[in-house]
Design an enzyme around this catalytic site. Structure first.
Site, PDB file in Angstrom:
ATOM      1  N   LYS A  44       0.810  -1.182   0.000  1.00  0.00           N
ATOM      2  CA  LYS A  44       0.000   0.000   0.000  1.00  0.00           C
ATOM      3  C   LYS A  44       0.863   1.259   0.000  1.00  0.00           C
ATOM      4  O   LYS A  44       0.417   2.329  -0.397  1.00  0.00           O
ATOM      5  CB  LYS A  44      -0.897   0.033   1.238  1.00  0.00           C
ATOM      6  CG  LYS A  44      -1.877  -1.085   1.342  1.00  0.00           C
ATOM      7  CD  LYS A  44      -2.649  -1.016   2.649  1.00  0.00           C
ATOM      8  CE  LYS A  44      -3.477  -2.272   2.788  1.00  0.00           C
ATOM      9  NZ  LYS A  44      -4.043  -2.379   4.137  1.00  0.00           N
ATOM     10  N   GLY A  45       2.082   1.140   0.454  1.00  0.00           N
ATOM     11  CA  GLY A  45       2.916   2.314   0.691  1.00  0.00           C
ATOM     12  C   GLY A  45       3.210   3.163  -0.521  1.00  0.00           C
ATOM     13  O   GLY A  45       3.459   4.357  -0.399  1.00  0.00           O
ATOM     14  N   GLU A 100       8.142   1.719  -5.978  1.00  0.00           N
ATOM     15  CA  GLU A 100       8.203   1.357  -4.559  1.00  0.00           C
ATOM     16  C   GLU A 100       8.262   2.602  -3.682  1.00  0.00           C
ATOM     17  O   GLU A 100       8.776   3.632  -4.100  1.00  0.00           O
ATOM     18  CB  GLU A 100       9.475   0.541  -4.295  1.00  0.00           C
ATOM     19  CG  GLU A 100       9.267  -0.948  -4.232  1.00  0.00           C
ATOM     20  CD  GLU A 100       8.674  -1.417  -2.915  1.00  0.00           C
ATOM     21  OE1 GLU A 100       7.902  -0.685  -2.282  1.00  0.00           O
ATOM     22  OE2 GLU A 100       8.985  -2.540  -2.523  1.00  0.00           O
ATOM     23  N   ASP A 104      14.834  -0.553   1.877  1.00  0.00           N
ATOM     24  CA  ASP A 104      15.498  -0.592   3.177  1.00  0.00           C
ATOM     25  C   ASP A 104      16.564  -1.693   3.109  1.00  0.00           C
ATOM     26  O   ASP A 104      17.663  -1.462   2.634  1.00  0.00           O
ATOM     27  CB  ASP A 104      14.428  -0.856   4.238  1.00  0.00           C
ATOM     28  CG  ASP A 104      14.904  -0.672   5.664  1.00  0.00           C
ATOM     29  OD1 ASP A 104      16.118  -0.710   5.901  1.00  0.00           O
ATOM     30  OD2 ASP A 104      14.055  -0.525   6.544  1.00  0.00           O
ATOM     31  N   LYS A 132      17.179   3.867   1.652  1.00  0.00           N
ATOM     32  CA  LYS A 132      17.879   3.843   2.936  1.00  0.00           C
ATOM     33  C   LYS A 132      19.092   2.915   2.797  1.00  0.00           C
ATOM     34  O   LYS A 132      19.104   1.799   3.309  1.00  0.00           O
ATOM     35  CB  LYS A 132      16.914   3.293   3.993  1.00  0.00           C
ATOM     36  CG  LYS A 132      17.087   3.867   5.366  1.00  0.00           C
ATOM     37  CD  LYS A 132      16.140   3.191   6.350  1.00  0.00           C
ATOM     38  CE  LYS A 132      14.944   4.032   6.633  1.00  0.00           C
ATOM     39  NZ  LYS A 132      14.177   3.557   7.800  1.00  0.00           N
ATOM     40  N   PHE A 153      13.098   6.176  11.157  1.00  0.00           N
ATOM     41  CA  PHE A 153      11.808   5.610  10.793  1.00  0.00           C
ATOM     42  C   PHE A 153      10.933   6.728  10.250  1.00  0.00           C
ATOM     43  O   PHE A 153      10.536   7.625  10.978  1.00  0.00           O
ATOM     44  CB  PHE A 153      11.132   4.916  11.981  1.00  0.00           C
ATOM     45  CG  PHE A 153      10.048   3.993  11.537  1.00  0.00           C
ATOM     46  CD1 PHE A 153      10.335   2.706  11.135  1.00  0.00           C
ATOM     47  CD2 PHE A 153       8.726   4.428  11.473  1.00  0.00           C
ATOM     48  CE1 PHE A 153       9.334   1.850  10.690  1.00  0.00           C
ATOM     49  CE2 PHE A 153       7.719   3.589  11.029  1.00  0.00           C
ATOM     50  CZ  PHE A 153       8.030   2.296  10.634  1.00  0.00           C
ATOM     51  N   ILE A 154      10.674   6.666   8.923  1.00  0.00           N
ATOM     52  CA  ILE A 154       9.946   7.749   8.270  1.00  0.00           C
ATOM     53  C   ILE A 154       8.516   7.331   7.934  1.00  0.00           C
ATOM     54  O   ILE A 154       8.241   6.153   7.667  1.00  0.00           O
ATOM     55  CB  ILE A 154      10.681   8.260   7.015  1.00  0.00           C
ATOM     56  CG1 ILE A 154      10.880   7.150   5.979  1.00  0.00           C
ATOM     57  CG2 ILE A 154      12.010   8.890   7.414  1.00  0.00           C
ATOM     58  CD1 ILE A 154      11.460   7.630   4.658  1.00  0.00           C
ATOM     59  N   ASP A 160       4.041   4.233   6.295  1.00  0.00           N
ATOM     60  CA  ASP A 160       3.222   4.108   7.496  1.00  0.00           C
ATOM     61  C   ASP A 160       3.968   3.488   8.664  1.00  0.00           C
ATOM     62  O   ASP A 160       5.049   2.925   8.521  1.00  0.00           O
ATOM     63  CB  ASP A 160       2.000   3.234   7.204  1.00  0.00           C
ATOM     64  CG  ASP A 160       2.356   1.750   7.131  1.00  0.00           C
ATOM     65  OD1 ASP A 160       1.762   0.965   7.887  1.00  0.00           O
ATOM     66  OD2 ASP A 160       3.233   1.368   6.319  1.00  0.00           O
ATOM     67  N   ARG A 166      -0.079   7.381   6.681  1.00  0.00           N
ATOM     68  CA  ARG A 166       0.062   7.335   5.222  1.00  0.00           C
ATOM     69  C   ARG A 166      -0.423   8.622   4.558  1.00  0.00           C
ATOM     70  O   ARG A 166       0.117   9.036   3.544  1.00  0.00           O
ATOM     71  CB  ARG A 166      -0.723   6.164   4.633  1.00  0.00           C
ATOM     72  CG  ARG A 166      -0.152   4.802   4.912  1.00  0.00           C
ATOM     73  CD  ARG A 166      -0.900   3.756   4.081  1.00  0.00           C
ATOM     74  NE  ARG A 166      -0.691   2.415   4.554  1.00  0.00           N
ATOM     75  CZ  ARG A 166       0.369   1.660   4.267  1.00  0.00           C
ATOM     76  NH1 ARG A 166       1.328   2.138   3.515  1.00  0.00           N
ATOM     77  NH2 ARG A 166       0.463   0.435   4.740  1.00  0.00           N
TER      78      ARG A 166
END
Length: 180
Positions: A44-45, A100, A104, A132, A153-154, A160, A166
């Site tokens: 979903k990101g 995307e 990470d 990242k 942590f973004i 999210d 989001r």
């Protein structure tokens, strides 16, 4: 939601400029393509980034969606890629663009690229909103990245924590006490 942020890294205006840059890069890359590339939104990101990006492109693309899970409600990738919802379109003989939200560890992207090539994709390019590199565990990189971020942590603009944040129009660093 803003009260849960330690700081804002990228404003909505900065994001818009980077999205335009990514669209220009894709237009140059695929303008001479003999066939329409398949743009894959990794849900979903990536949904906000995906929509803004394909609307900014001048090159015709076919759209498809895939839901992959490797985080669940945690903050660290489990390393296990689970396909929750697969593509409807065939990738056989096609140029595929993975869109995307964040790279990470790189495990999800590496696994997705392997999967698409095993299904016969002619080429696979990846455009990522945030990269990242300090957390990379695999030898995989995005072909185009809008932002490079540190080991923070973004959230926001699709990113999210436990399905929250989001819908923030910016990207910010989540306060430690929220997720620890």
């Amino acid at each position: 939601m803003y009260n849960d942020l330690e700081k804002i890294l990228f404003t909505a205006e900065e994001i818009t400029e980077k999205v335009k840059g990514a669209a220009d890069w894709l237009d140059k890359k695929y303008s001479a393509a003999q066939s329409m590339p398949l743009a894959v939104c990794v849900l979903k990101g990536s949904v906000f980034f995906f929509c803004d990006l394909v609307r900014a492109m001048r090159t015709p693309v076919q759209l498809d969606f895939m839901t992959i899970s490797s985080y669940g409600n945690g903050t660290v990738s489990s390393g296990k890629i689970k396909i929750v919802s697969d593509l409807a379109a065939s990738v056989d003989g096609r140029d595929v663009i993975i869109i995307e939200d964040i790279v990470d560890t790189g495990r999800t992207l590496a696994g997705l690229k392997r999967l698409l090539f095993s299904r016969g994709a002619k080429s696979v390019a990846c455009v990522v909103l945030a990269d990242k590199p300090s957390r990379r565990e695999t030898d995989v990189n995005a072909d185009y990245r809008c932002f490079t971020v540190g080991d923070e942590f973004i959230v926001g603009y699709g990113l999210d924590y436990a399905q929250k944040y989001r819908n923030l129009p910016c990207i910010g660093v989540l306060k430690d006490e929220i997720y620890r």
